[in-house]
Design an enzyme around this catalytic site. Structure first.
Site, PDB file in Angstrom:
ATOM      1  N   ASN A  42       0.845  -1.198   0.000  1.00 17.73           N
ATOM      2  CA  ASN A  42       0.000   0.000   0.000  1.00 17.73           C
ATOM      3  C   ASN A  42       0.881   1.248   0.000  1.00 17.73           C
ATOM      4  O   ASN A  42       1.914   1.308   0.671  1.00 17.73           O
ATOM      5  CB  ASN A  42      -1.009   0.012   1.149  1.00 17.73           C
ATOM      6  N   GLU A  44       0.405   5.317   0.446  1.00 18.40           N
ATOM      7  CA  GLU A  44      -0.547   6.352   0.867  1.00 18.40           C
ATOM      8  C   GLU A  44      -0.130   7.723   0.347  1.00 18.40           C
ATOM      9  O   GLU A  44       0.963   7.913  -0.187  1.00 18.40           O
ATOM     10  CB  GLU A  44      -0.647   6.348   2.400  1.00 18.40           C
ATOM     11  N   CYS A  53      -4.075   0.591  -2.645  1.00 18.79           N
ATOM     12  CA  CYS A  53      -3.925  -0.597  -1.806  1.00 18.79           C
ATOM     13  C   CYS A  53      -2.903  -1.564  -2.400  1.00 18.79           C
ATOM     14  O   CYS A  53      -2.636  -1.575  -3.611  1.00 18.79           O
ATOM     15  CB  CYS A  53      -5.256  -1.320  -1.684  1.00 18.79           C
ATOM     16  N   GLU A  55      -2.991  -4.887  -2.828  1.00 16.64           N
ATOM     17  CA  GLU A  55      -3.426  -5.936  -3.761  1.00 16.64           C
ATOM     18  C   GLU A  55      -3.701  -5.358  -5.148  1.00 16.64           C
ATOM     19  O   GLU A  55      -3.463  -6.010  -6.166  1.00 16.64           O
ATOM     20  CB  GLU A  55      -4.625  -6.721  -3.234  1.00 16.64           C
ATOM     21  N   CYS A  88     -10.479  -4.433   0.653  1.00 14.48           N
ATOM     22  CA  CYS A  88     -11.524  -3.404   0.724  1.00 14.48           C
ATOM     23  C   CYS A  88     -12.466  -3.543  -0.476  1.00 14.48           C
ATOM     24  O   CYS A  88     -12.183  -4.280  -1.431  1.00 14.48           O
ATOM     25  CB  CYS A  88     -10.884  -2.020   0.749  1.00 14.48           C
ATOM     26  N   CYS A  91     -10.936  -2.795  -3.952  1.00 11.74           N
ATOM     27  CA  CYS A  91     -10.059  -3.883  -4.405  1.00 11.74           C
ATOM     28  C   CYS A  91     -10.881  -5.091  -4.850  1.00 11.74           C
ATOM     29  O   CYS A  91     -10.536  -5.744  -5.842  1.00 11.74           O
ATOM     30  CB  CYS A  91      -9.090  -4.283  -3.307  1.00 11.74           C
TER      31      CYS A  91
HETATM   32  N1  THU Z   1      -5.314  -1.176   2.453  1.00 11.56           N
HETATM   33  C1  THU Z   1      -4.792  -2.076   1.571  1.00 11.56           C
HETATM   34  O1  THU Z   1      -3.644  -1.957   1.139  1.00 11.56           O
HETATM   35  N2  THU Z   1      -5.591  -3.098   1.182  1.00 11.56           N
HETATM   36  C2  THU Z   1      -6.876  -3.269   1.606  1.00 11.56           C
HETATM   37  O2  THU Z   1      -7.620  -4.067   1.055  1.00 11.56           O
HETATM   38  C3  THU Z   1      -7.343  -2.512   2.772  1.00 11.56           C
HETATM   39  C4  THU Z   1      -6.657  -1.209   2.956  1.00 11.56           C
HETATM   40  C5  THU Z   1      -4.461  -0.061   2.872  1.00 11.56           C
HETATM   41  C6  THU Z   1      -4.903   1.273   2.355  1.00 11.56           C
HETATM   42  C7  THU Z   1      -4.347   2.214   3.383  1.00 11.56           C
HETATM   43  O3  THU Z   1      -3.003   2.521   3.046  1.00 11.56           O
HETATM   44  C8  THU Z   1      -4.344   1.396   4.669  1.00 11.56           C
HETATM   45  O4  THU Z   1      -4.495   0.050   4.279  1.00 11.56           O
HETATM   46  C9  THU Z   1      -5.446   1.761   5.652  1.00 11.56           C
HETATM   47  O5  THU Z   1      -6.677   1.791   5.023  1.00 11.56           O
END
Ligand code: THU
Length: 133
Positions: A42, A44, A53, A55, A88, A91
């Site tokens: 991930n 940000e 994210c 995945e 999420c 994704c």
């Molecule tokens: N995140 C992911 O990388 N994958 C997911 O399916 C859930 C959320 C990351 C996004 C963000 O950087 C952090 O987790 C918190 O939401």
């Protein structure tokens, strides 16, 4: 590569997570049928909605290198959260188009694990067929 090895590769990707806001680290690794691996973490952004994210980064990386859904053997998605993380909603929408319905999705947080697939994670899908007819 075994399921356990793929999960370990995803934990290697997790180390590259850029998560200065959430401090929630996620890693993913796509295993292609020809043995290639594609990593994602991930990443940000101060404009939170611009975050991507792990995945999605891993699957986009696989596609960017020429893989298509039939070339993909499995994906492992791991996090360092206190409970088992699942993809999420955004994704899940991406995975439903870019993976086969039964492609194994291995989830782990190091203590809990679950094997699933997108058919289970996203019922009643909105797909290309809805748009193109
Ligand atoms: N995140 C992911 O990388 N994958 C997911 O399916 C859930 C959320 C990351 C996004 C963000 O950087 C952090 O987790 C918190 O939401």
């Amino acid at each position: 590569m075994t399921r356990e090895e793929l999960i370990q590769e995803a934990f290697k990707a997790l180390k590259n997570a850029y998560a200065p806001y959430s401090h929630y680290h996620v890693g993913a690794c796509v295993l292609a049928k020809d043995g290639r691996t594609f990593y994602g973490a991930n990443v940000e952004n101060a404009s939170y909605g611009a975050t991507i994210c792990a995945e999605r980064n891993a699957v986009f990386n696989a596609y960017s290198n020429g893989c298509r859904k039939d070339d993909i053997e499995a994906i492992a998605i791991v996090s360092d959260g206190g409970r088992l993380g699942a993809p999420c909603g955004m994704c899940r929408q991406v995975l439903c188009e870019l993976l086969n319905q039964d492609t194994p999705i291995y989830l782990s947080n190091g203590t809990e694990e679950k094997d699933t697939n997108i058919a289970e994670l996203l019922p009643m899908q909105f797909t290309m067929e809805d748009v193109l007819g």
